[in-house]
Design a protein around this motif. Sequence first.
Motif, PDB file in Angstrom:
ATOM      1  N   ASP A 317       0.828  -1.200   0.000  1.00 39.96           N
ATOM      2  CA  ASP A 317       0.000   0.000   0.000  1.00 39.96           C
ATOM      3  C   ASP A 317       0.874   1.266   0.000  1.00 39.96           C
ATOM      4  O   ASP A 317       0.630   2.203  -0.747  1.00 39.96           O
ATOM      5  N   ILE A 318       1.897   1.251   0.844  1.00 42.50           N
ATOM      6  CA  ILE A 318       2.795   2.415   0.905  1.00 42.50           C
ATOM      7  C   ILE A 318       3.513   2.592  -0.433  1.00 42.50           C
ATOM      8  O   ILE A 318       3.577   3.696  -0.985  1.00 42.50           O
ATOM      9  N   GLU A 319       4.023   1.495  -0.966  1.00 45.67           N
ATOM     10  CA  GLU A 319       4.765   1.592  -2.233  1.00 45.67           C
ATOM     11  C   GLU A 319       3.866   2.097  -3.361  1.00 45.67           C
ATOM     12  O   GLU A 319       4.282   2.889  -4.203  1.00 45.67           O
ATOM     13  N   ARG A 320       2.621   1.637  -3.330  1.00 46.02           N
ATOM     14  CA  ARG A 320       1.673   2.079  -4.353  1.00 46.02           C
ATOM     15  C   ARG A 320       1.385   3.582  -4.205  1.00 46.02           C
ATOM     16  O   ARG A 320       1.299   4.313  -5.191  1.00 46.02           O
ATOM     17  N   ALA A 321       1.258   4.041  -2.960  1.00 45.06           N
ATOM     18  CA  ALA A 321       0.963   5.466  -2.734  1.00 45.06           C
ATOM     19  C   ALA A 321       2.131   6.336  -3.208  1.00 45.06           C
ATOM     20  O   ALA A 321       1.933   7.407  -3.789  1.00 45.06           O
ATOM     21  N   VAL A 322       3.346   5.871  -2.972  1.00 43.83           N
ATOM     22  CA  VAL A 322       4.530   6.614  -3.434  1.00 43.83           C
ATOM     23  C   VAL A 322       4.531   6.667  -4.963  1.00 43.83           C
ATOM     24  O   VAL A 322       4.719   7.723  -5.571  1.00 43.83           O
ATOM     25  N   ASP A 323       4.300   5.511  -5.573  1.00 47.07           N
ATOM     26  CA  ASP A 323       4.208   5.436  -7.035  1.00 47.07           C
ATOM     27  C   ASP A 323       3.176   6.411  -7.580  1.00 47.07           C
ATOM     28  O   ASP A 323       3.426   7.121  -8.552  1.00 47.07           O
ATOM     29  N   ALA A 324       2.018   6.413  -6.929  1.00 48.13           N
ATOM     30  CA  ALA A 324       0.919   7.261  -7.399  1.00 48.13           C
ATOM     31  C   ALA A 324       1.304   8.737  -7.302  1.00 48.13           C
ATOM     32  O   ALA A 324       1.065   9.514  -8.235  1.00 48.13           O
ATOM     33  N   ALA A 325       1.926   9.120  -6.199  1.00 47.76           N
ATOM     34  CA  ALA A 325       2.323  10.528  -6.038  1.00 47.76           C
ATOM     35  C   ALA A 325       3.316  10.923  -7.134  1.00 47.76           C
ATOM     36  O   ALA A 325       3.216  12.006  -7.725  1.00 47.76           O
ATOM     37  N   LEU A 326       4.246  10.022  -7.424  1.00 47.03           N
ATOM     38  CA  LEU A 326       5.242  10.328  -8.468  1.00 47.03           C
ATOM     39  C   LEU A 326       4.576  10.377  -9.843  1.00 47.03           C
ATOM     40  O   LEU A 326       4.853  11.268 -10.646  1.00 47.03           O
ATOM     41  N   SER A 327       3.695   9.414 -10.096  1.00 49.76           N
ATOM     42  CA  SER A 327       3.016   9.390 -11.402  1.00 49.76           C
ATOM     43  C   SER A 327       2.137  10.617 -11.594  1.00 49.76           C
ATOM     44  O   SER A 327       1.917  11.056 -12.710  1.00 49.76           O
ATOM     45  N   ASP A 328       1.621  11.160 -10.480  1.00 52.12           N
ATOM     46  CA  ASP A 328       0.808  12.371 -10.582  1.00 52.12           C
ATOM     47  C   ASP A 328       1.681  13.613 -10.762  1.00 52.12           C
ATOM     48  O   ASP A 328       1.174  14.740 -10.726  1.00 52.12           O
ATOM     49  N   GLY A 329       2.979  13.395 -10.905  1.00 52.93           N
ATOM     50  CA  GLY A 329       3.871  14.518 -11.208  1.00 52.93           C
ATOM     51  C   GLY A 329       4.359  15.278  -9.993  1.00 52.93           C
ATOM     52  O   GLY A 329       4.967  16.340 -10.121  1.00 52.93           O
ATOM     53  N   LEU A 330       4.113  14.744  -8.787  1.00 53.42           N
ATOM     54  CA  LEU A 330       4.544  15.462  -7.586  1.00 53.42           C
ATOM     55  C   LEU A 330       6.040  15.235  -7.361  1.00 53.42           C
ATOM     56  O   LEU A 330       6.535  14.112  -7.477  1.00 53.42           O
ATOM     57  N   ARG A 331       6.753  16.305  -7.031  1.00 51.18           N
ATOM     58  CA  ARG A 331       8.205  16.235  -6.915  1.00 51.18           C
ATOM     59  C   ARG A 331       8.714  17.070  -5.747  1.00 51.18           C
ATOM     60  O   ARG A 331       8.269  18.200  -5.560  1.00 51.18           O
ATOM     61  N   THR A 332       9.670  16.525  -5.005  1.00 54.87           N
ATOM     62  CA  THR A 332      10.444  17.368  -4.095  1.00 54.87           C
ATOM     63  C   THR A 332      11.598  17.937  -4.925  1.00 54.87           C
ATOM     64  O   THR A 332      11.837  17.492  -6.053  1.00 54.87           O
ATOM     65  N   ALA A 333      12.321  18.886  -4.351  1.00 55.57           N
ATOM     66  CA  ALA A 333      13.324  19.625  -5.133  1.00 55.57           C
ATOM     67  C   ALA A 333      14.370  18.711  -5.781  1.00 55.57           C
ATOM     68  O   ALA A 333      14.787  18.932  -6.912  1.00 55.57           O
ATOM     69  N   ASP A 334      14.776  17.657  -5.055  1.00 55.95           N
ATOM     70  CA  ASP A 334      15.863  16.798  -5.564  1.00 55.95           C
ATOM     71  C   ASP A 334      15.479  16.012  -6.810  1.00 55.95           C
ATOM     72  O   ASP A 334      16.348  15.587  -7.560  1.00 55.95           O
ATOM     73  N   ILE A 335      14.180  15.772  -7.018  1.00 59.22           N
ATOM     74  CA  ILE A 335      13.781  14.970  -8.184  1.00 59.22           C
ATOM     75  C   ILE A 335      13.008  15.797  -9.221  1.00 59.22           C
ATOM     76  O   ILE A 335      12.494  15.247 -10.194  1.00 59.22           O
ATOM     77  N   ALA A 336      12.947  17.103  -8.997  1.00 61.53           N
ATOM     78  CA  ALA A 336      12.205  17.960  -9.934  1.00 61.53           C
ATOM     79  C   ALA A 336      13.085  18.326 -11.124  1.00 61.53           C
ATOM     80  O   ALA A 336      14.290  18.495 -10.988  1.00 61.53           O
ATOM     81  N   ALA A 337      12.456  18.412 -12.293  1.00 58.03           N
ATOM     82  CA  ALA A 337      13.187  18.914 -13.456  1.00 58.03           C
ATOM     83  C   ALA A 337      13.231  20.436 -13.343  1.00 58.03           C
ATOM     84  O   ALA A 337      12.468  21.037 -12.576  1.00 58.03           O
ATOM     85  N   LYS A 338      14.120  21.047 -14.098  1.00 62.44           N
ATOM     86  CA  LYS A 338      14.259  22.505 -14.086  1.00 62.44           C
ATOM     87  C   LYS A 338      12.910  23.177 -14.332  1.00 62.44           C
ATOM     88  O   LYS A 338      12.199  22.807 -15.268  1.00 62.44           O
ATOM     89  N   GLY A 339      12.548  24.121 -13.472  1.00 63.53           N
ATOM     90  CA  GLY A 339      11.310  24.865 -13.690  1.00 63.53           C
ATOM     91  C   GLY A 339      10.056  24.172 -13.189  1.00 63.53           C
ATOM     92  O   GLY A 339       8.978  24.759 -13.176  1.00 63.53           O
ATOM     93  N   GLU A 340      10.212  22.899 -12.766  1.00 65.32           N
ATOM     94  CA  GLU A 340       9.046  22.153 -12.292  1.00 65.32           C
ATOM     95  C   GLU A 340       8.672  22.626 -10.883  1.00 65.32           C
ATOM     96  O   GLU A 340       9.545  22.976 -10.093  1.00 65.32           O
ATOM     97  N   ASN A 341       7.383  22.575 -10.599  1.00 63.90           N
ATOM     98  CA  ASN A 341       6.894  22.948  -9.274  1.00 63.90           C
ATOM     99  C   ASN A 341       7.411  21.950  -8.227  1.00 63.90           C
ATOM    100  O   ASN A 341       7.421  20.753  -8.476  1.00 63.90           O
ATOM    101  N   THR A 342       7.857  22.428  -7.063  1.00 64.62           N
ATOM    102  CA  THR A 342       8.371  21.487  -6.063  1.00 64.62           C
ATOM    103  C   THR A 342       7.579  21.546  -4.762  1.00 64.62           C
ATOM    104  O   THR A 342       7.087  22.596  -4.362  1.00 64.62           O
ATOM    105  N   LEU A 343       7.470  20.385  -4.133  1.00 68.68           N
ATOM    106  CA  LEU A 343       6.767  20.282  -2.853  1.00 68.68           C
ATOM    107  C   LEU A 343       7.773  20.286  -1.710  1.00 68.68           C
ATOM    108  O   LEU A 343       8.911  19.872  -1.864  1.00 68.68           O
ATOM    109  N   THR A 344       7.301  20.714  -0.545  1.00 65.92           N
ATOM    110  CA  THR A 344       8.128  20.596   0.653  1.00 65.92           C
ATOM    111  C   THR A 344       8.057  19.152   1.139  1.00 65.92           C
ATOM    112  O   THR A 344       7.265  18.349   0.649  1.00 65.92           O
ATOM    113  N   CYS A 345       8.863  18.872   2.147  1.00 63.75           N
ATOM    114  CA  CYS A 345       8.857  17.538   2.767  1.00 63.75           C
ATOM    115  C   CYS A 345       7.455  17.240   3.316  1.00 63.75           C
ATOM    116  O   CYS A 345       6.898  16.162   3.093  1.00 63.75           O
ATOM    117  N   THR A 346       6.877  18.211   4.010  1.00 57.59           N
ATOM    118  CA  THR A 346       5.534  18.030   4.575  1.00 57.59           C
ATOM    119  C   THR A 346       4.490  17.818   3.485  1.00 57.59           C
ATOM    120  O   THR A 346       3.632  16.936   3.597  1.00 57.59           O
TER     121      THR A 346
END
Length: 356
Positions: A317-346
């Motif tokens: 369930d946890i792994e699926r939720a992580v996958d889903a967040a990434l597939s939905d384009g959500l990114r923290t700064a370290d995995i964001a492409a240039k210019g992409e919107n970034t989320l905080t840790c929270t």
Amino acid sequence: MQKRIVLVPGDGIGPEIVGSAVRVLEKIAEKFHHEFLFETVLAGGCAIDATGEPLPKETVDACLASDSVLLGAVGGPKWDTLPGAVRPEKALLGLRSALGLYTNLRPAKLYPALKDACPLRQDLISGGFDLMMVRELTGGIYFGERGRREGKYGPEAYDTESYSVMEVERIARAAFDAARKRRHRVTSIDKANVLETSRLWRETVHRVAAEYPDVEVEDMLVDNAAMQLVRNPGRFDVVVTSNMFGDILSDEASQITGSIGMLASASLGATTRGMYEPIHGSAPDIAGKNIANPIATILSAAMMLRYAFDMTAEADDIERAVDAALSDGLRTADIAAKGENTLTCTEMTDAILERL
Ligand code: IPM
Ligand code: MN
């Protein structure tokens, strides 16, 4: 089920990312009707500041009495000039040793959603990759005799590597067992053209391999392995290697996944207890800014559920939720492409919680 989990947040971003993983574990407890009892203890730089030593006895005792341990990261510039025996890293090595955690599992896979964050040319990763690094964790040069002495050219320092047949046998078995749950292929990495420990390693791995006729085994020299990891990472399934080679190669493997902020690990021994931690460090440069990527620690918590508590559905369930967040384009700064919107840790943690 009721489980006692000891939290060792440590230093730098440790408290932020462990906090994120705890929120995820609490949600899982609620959803699947478990009870997780958390106890927080000191280790690393924060323990040095509070008690004068990196690994207080109470910390070791609490971990030994727990069902499992979740660790953030230890160390930072503040403690970098201390002598070896009282450095924060000693806490990590000491815990692994005290808990008998000789097997370190470090999975590295390419998330399709993150393939643009991979620094390798796209044609090299078109088939993706999904490998499991099995690092020996309580032996070798990190635990050998070391010191300073007068040598031929004046003052010198030395570190020594030794491996017993028993230590190689048990890590080899861990690797072959892991391969049986995956694609039945083990690459054993050594430096047998130079090192005697590697020659013993190779011999022993092959003897153990005979017990696993269904698993294919190959040897690879560590320098070649460093090269193959960036040329054709898809060729690897399970990789088994010594403490130092595994330390280095697992950081390399993490980079090709896009970010070291993505890699989880499990440290296992003869009992189910284990210690679970992200493979990245305490990242003092971004500590306290709420911008760290919590995913590696959240995935480490998932590994804890899977390996320590046998909670497969919960881990999935946890792994699926992580996958889903990434597939939905959500990114923290370290995995964001240039210019992409970034989320905080929270915010990333919230996003994963919403998808559980
Ligand atoms: C790791 C770290 C540790 C190690 C250090 C901090 C002692 O680099 O977990 O990979 O070398 O094992
Ligand atoms: Mn390392």
